[in-house]
Design an enzyme around this catalytic site. Structure first.
Site, PDB file in Angstrom:
ATOM      1  CE  LYS A 146      97.150  60.232  74.371  1.00 24.29           C
ATOM      2  NZ  LYS A 146      98.264  59.572  75.074  1.00 24.29           N
ATOM      3  CG  HIS A 154     102.393  58.043  75.545  1.00 26.43           C
ATOM      4  ND1 HIS A 154     102.004  59.206  76.155  1.00 26.43           N
ATOM      5  CD2 HIS A 154     102.145  58.203  74.230  1.00 26.43           C
ATOM      6  CE1 HIS A 154     101.553  60.047  75.234  1.00 26.43           C
ATOM      7  NE2 HIS A 154     101.621  59.463  74.050  1.00 26.43           N
ATOM      8  CE1 TYR A 169      97.898  54.074  78.767  1.00 26.40           C
ATOM      9  CE2 TYR A 169      95.531  53.795  78.480  1.00 26.40           C
ATOM     10  CZ  TYR A 169      96.604  54.526  78.943  1.00 26.40           C
ATOM     11  OH  TYR A 169      96.387  55.725  79.586  1.00 26.40           O
TER      12      TYR A 169
END
Lengths: 336, 336
Positions: B313, B282, B271
């Site tokens: 991702k 997210h 993060y």
């Protein structure tokens, strides 16, 4: 109430039975008292439902028995999901080997003798022997103490795919593939063998596995026959090729079409009911081929299962022993 | 027209230049003729734009040079996507080492000296040294001759996360985790360190990586200090723990919060901009930590990239050398 450790269990008496066992399914009765597994005692300490074990609160009790932390996290999670949970001690549950807990169906308790899940606790850093799976739920505790449940099963693997006509084709072995310059269209269209180099015409490219199977079943003629194709495969992959060929053949014999699972990091994706490639459905399984005694880290199992779930397929391990027997084990995520 | 092999190239003359090079970007001019790379000649044979090479059609030409099949499949695919493609021969393109093709931007040809992609062809059964990536596109040819393109990059990894206040906490090392029974709430809420055992209160569970970092930076007091935590990590994971700790520390120093990537089969999810856990966004990256000289099979790379893509991702490999220097390499799917 207070408990005290005796022979690895925590005894609470003389009148603990009603409060802990009869009303809430903790431990096993011992006259009017109750004997608790340490993990149950830890949970009762955490809830404030037990005051101390030999004078220790939760912090001291865990510090005193550090290997209790991981099972405690799982027991606690299952209890808080509303289940009665029996530690898998000898004499406490049937078939206690290889598991840590029996989770009883919602509403049932240890006195019912019923089973929702048989749970084995696994540390993220441990390893899992795949052929020990099939009737247990793995509770994996990761390095940040989060839990993942993986359900395992022994699936039936079969389908209705197959070639109707007797076909023959000639091929040329070129490195790790066989090119068929004049293959009968049904080989691809109906049998889903190979991959067309161009969409409509051009040569059909067979993988070594497809070619070895088709040569062995008399469909494909290639210089040196099936043996030459298999030798090439062994050059490229060693014993892994033989294991993969065993699984490939078995799937084909059972009416299931295996195609490469490369894009999913697996050996195969499979189609159980192929009538025609032009009406191809979704592939159902991702198959990873491994030796019968293979172990994987929980991390690798989680990766495979996560990926399969993301593409709406079922993850299946095909474990091949020296006698070419295959044990099928499926693994999927579970929310208890 | 017909070509003939000479010094590993296919010469077409005396007047091939206009037809092949000037109008379509094949080969390199040689007076009024043209010299083609074998892969270009194979493609022209497949299209019917070249009649033969020393009397051979495509089938015979491929059978004569079997290691041409895999590069041919890639060249053909790129051409059919509408690109001009230069084989990476010495003198044909700049920086030809480590790649097989230069793909020119759409509309450009070899005479423009421009580059859209630098492409390396990899067989599914080969292996990829990760530190050789960062400015190439991998074209992976799987066992069924299907293609997957993987773009590689050297990403900047940084963020704005961090603790504002000076915090201190006491912890107890219990197997592979540290429990803090009275941690300041900001350690979790703002710093996103650890995992609460209960949602609101109860002890904070730190992973060994988190605890080692917090002990080394003076936040965490634990018996034996950071050294005791690191020793426990090395017991559990060996050198892998040190590599992971190096990456963990570097990420924290750059304002990026690493949390376990277990559920995704990775070492970390990260993060970049954590203000507060209650407003957590997210996670952006999945990070896999490996030694600097690590090689992976294309299958494993494809699995990681596929999974990362599925959960929106970016897949990043953190390659750690003996001097604790980290090279970051990202890999993602590409449709040219």
């Amino acid at each position: 109430m207070e408990g005290h450790l005796s022979d690895g269990l925590v005894e609470v008496g003389p009148n603990g039975r009603e409060r802990y066992y009869d009303s809430s399914g903790y431990g096993r009765p011992d006259g009017a008292g109750v004997r608790l597994a340490p993990v149950e005692a830890a949970y009762l300490l955490a809830r404030g439902d037990l005051d101390a074990v030999d004078g220790m609160g939760l912090e001291a009790f865990l510090a005193d028995t550090p290997d209790l932390v991981v099972p405690f996290l799982v027991y606690r999670d299952l209890r808080e999901r509303g289940f009665y949970v029996s530690p898998a001690l000898e004499g406490w549950v049937a078939d206690h080997a290889g598991i840590d807990f029996v989770v009883h169906p919602r509403g049932d308790g240890p006195w019912d003798g019923t089973v929702a899940y048989r749970v084995r606790v696994v540390d993220e850093r441990g390893s899992v022997r795949l052929d020990s799976l099939g009737d247990v739920v793995l509770a994996v505790v990761d390095e940040e103490s989060e839990l993942t449940y993986l359900e395992t099963d022994r699936p039936a693997v079969d389908g209705t795919s197959g070639l109707e006509a007797d076909l023959t084709a000639d091929g040329v072995l070129l490195e790790d593939r066989v090119l068929c310059w004049d293959a009968p269209p049904a080989l691809y269209e109906q049998g889903f063998y190979g991959q067309r180099m161009d969409r409509e015409d051009g040569p059909l490219q067979l993988s070594l596995l497809e070619a070895a199977h088709l040569a062995a079943t008399g469909v494909l003629s290639v210089a040196g026959g099936a043996a030459a194709v298999e030798a090439r495969g062994r050059d490229a992959e060693g014993e892994r090729f033989d294991r993969r060929l065993t699984v490939y053949r078995t799937l084909r014999e059972r009416g299931v079409v295996p195609k490469t699972g490369f894009k999913f990091g697996a050996d195969f994706r499979t189609y159980a009911d192929v009538d025609s490639v032009s009406e191809l459905g979704h592939s159902e399984l991702l198959v990873r081929v491994l030796p019968a005694d293979a172990t994987l880290s929980p991390r690798d199992v989680a990766l495979d299962v996560r990926l399969a779930h993301g593409v709406r397929k079922r993850m299946v391990f095909a474990l091949v022993d020296d006698g070419d027997e295959i044990r099928w084990v499926s693994v999927s995520r579970l929310t208890p």
